[in-house]
Design an enzyme around this catalytic site. Structure first.
Site, mmCIF file in Angstrom:
data_model
loop_
_atom_site.group_PDB
_atom_site.id
_atom_site.type_symbol
_atom_site.label_atom_id
_atom_site.label_comp_id
_atom_site.label_asym_id
_atom_site.label_seq_id
_atom_site.Cartn_x
_atom_site.Cartn_y
_atom_site.Cartn_z
ATOM 1 N N ILE A 17 0.583 -1.128 -0.069
ATOM 2 C CA ILE A 17 -0.062 -0.018 0.362
ATOM 3 C C ILE A 17 0.799 1.636 0.448
ATOM 4 C CG2 ILE A 17 -1.686 1.990 1.035
ATOM 5 C CD1 ILE A 17 -3.355 -1.083 2.009
ATOM 6 N N ALA A 18 0.796 1.958 -1.037
ATOM 7 C CA ALA A 18 1.592 3.506 -1.016
ATOM 8 C C ALA A 18 0.800 4.673 -1.536
ATOM 9 C CB ALA A 18 2.696 3.298 -2.254
ATOM 10 N N GLU A 62 3.079 -7.334 6.426
ATOM 11 C CA GLU A 62 4.694 -6.933 7.222
ATOM 12 C C GLU A 62 4.615 -4.849 7.532
ATOM 13 O OE1 GLU A 62 4.238 -11.257 6.051
ATOM 14 O OE2 GLU A 62 4.459 -9.060 4.832
ATOM 15 N N ASN A 85 7.659 2.664 11.289
ATOM 16 C CA ASN A 85 6.685 2.778 9.846
ATOM 17 C C ASN A 85 5.079 3.249 11.534
ATOM 18 O OD1 ASN A 85 4.760 4.311 8.632
ATOM 19 N ND2 ASN A 85 4.903 2.769 6.660
ATOM 20 N N TYR A 107 -3.368 0.916 9.919
ATOM 21 C CA TYR A 107 -4.119 -1.262 10.442
ATOM 22 C C TYR A 107 -4.841 -1.081 12.121
ATOM 23 C CZ TYR A 107 -0.676 -0.942 6.620
ATOM 24 O OH TYR A 107 -0.119 -0.836 5.451
#
Length: 198
Positions: free
Chosen positions: A70-71, A104, A109, A116
């Site tokens: 995801i970015a 992961e 981060n 999450y």
């Protein structure tokens, strides 16, 4: 995500993950598993004014989903785009009949970890030196899917989902069909997790 999205995805990839960016071949390989009867991948992109500003991918194998990547573009951090991408991937996990979703995330981060956690992911362990070449540890997180709509088995639920025809954020994820979008969610920066990607 389609093949023509790969060049702009790679630009964003190299900006966000300069040390361990995925190659074009890795994205091609993932997309090869995203179509047809035996499809086991779902990759989505988000665009804003014709510019690709985010992407995400999920792999599903034997009832377990794995968030591959995801970015979001730096100028989209804090807009809720990361949450909308994650919501679309969790919806795909439900469609793939996954009972759990793993991911992961770099231990440093914390922005992504908070996102999450909002969706009900819980830490279950570490992978030492997972992100190379920086030798950064990965925090492994898991979400157990309960209800058919993909809500977690416990009492926490993801942020509410709006109509696919009424996006409320600055950019809307898109794949073969537009996913739902919802209200602004907590900030989310890059949060990728595969063996070769940070």
């Amino acid at each position: 995500m389609r093949w023509w999205d790969i060049p702009p995805v790679l630009e964003l990839e190299h900006d966000l993950f300069p040390e361990d960016a995925w190659s074009a071949g890795m994205f091609w390989s993932e997309l090869a598993h995203a179509r047809g009867i035996g499809a086991s991948r779902r990759y989505v992109v988000a665009e804003l004014d014709g510019r690709l500003v985010g992407y995400g991918g999920l792999a599903a194998v034997d009832g377990t989903g794995d968030i591959q990547t995801i970015a979001t573009a730096r100028d989209q951090w804090g807009t809720g785009l990361g949450a909308r991408l994650l919501r679309e991937l969790l919806s795909a996990a439900t469609a793939f009949e996954c009972h759990e979703v793993l991911l992961e995330v770099r231990v440093d981060n914390t922005r992504a970890q908070r996102l999450y956690e909002r969706f009900g992911f819980e830490p279950i362990g570490f992978r030492r030196g997972y992100y190379q070449p920086g030798n950064v540890d990965a925090l492994v997180m898991r979400l157990t899917l309960g209800a058919p709509d993909g809500t977690p088995a416990d009492t926490s639920t993801p942020p509410s989902v709006g109509s696919a025809t009424e996006p409320s954020g600055p950019a809307t994820p898109s794949g073969p069909s537009n996913p739902p979008s919802g209200p602004s969610d907590p900030p989310s920066g890059p949060a990728q997790g595969t063996q070769t990607h940070g």
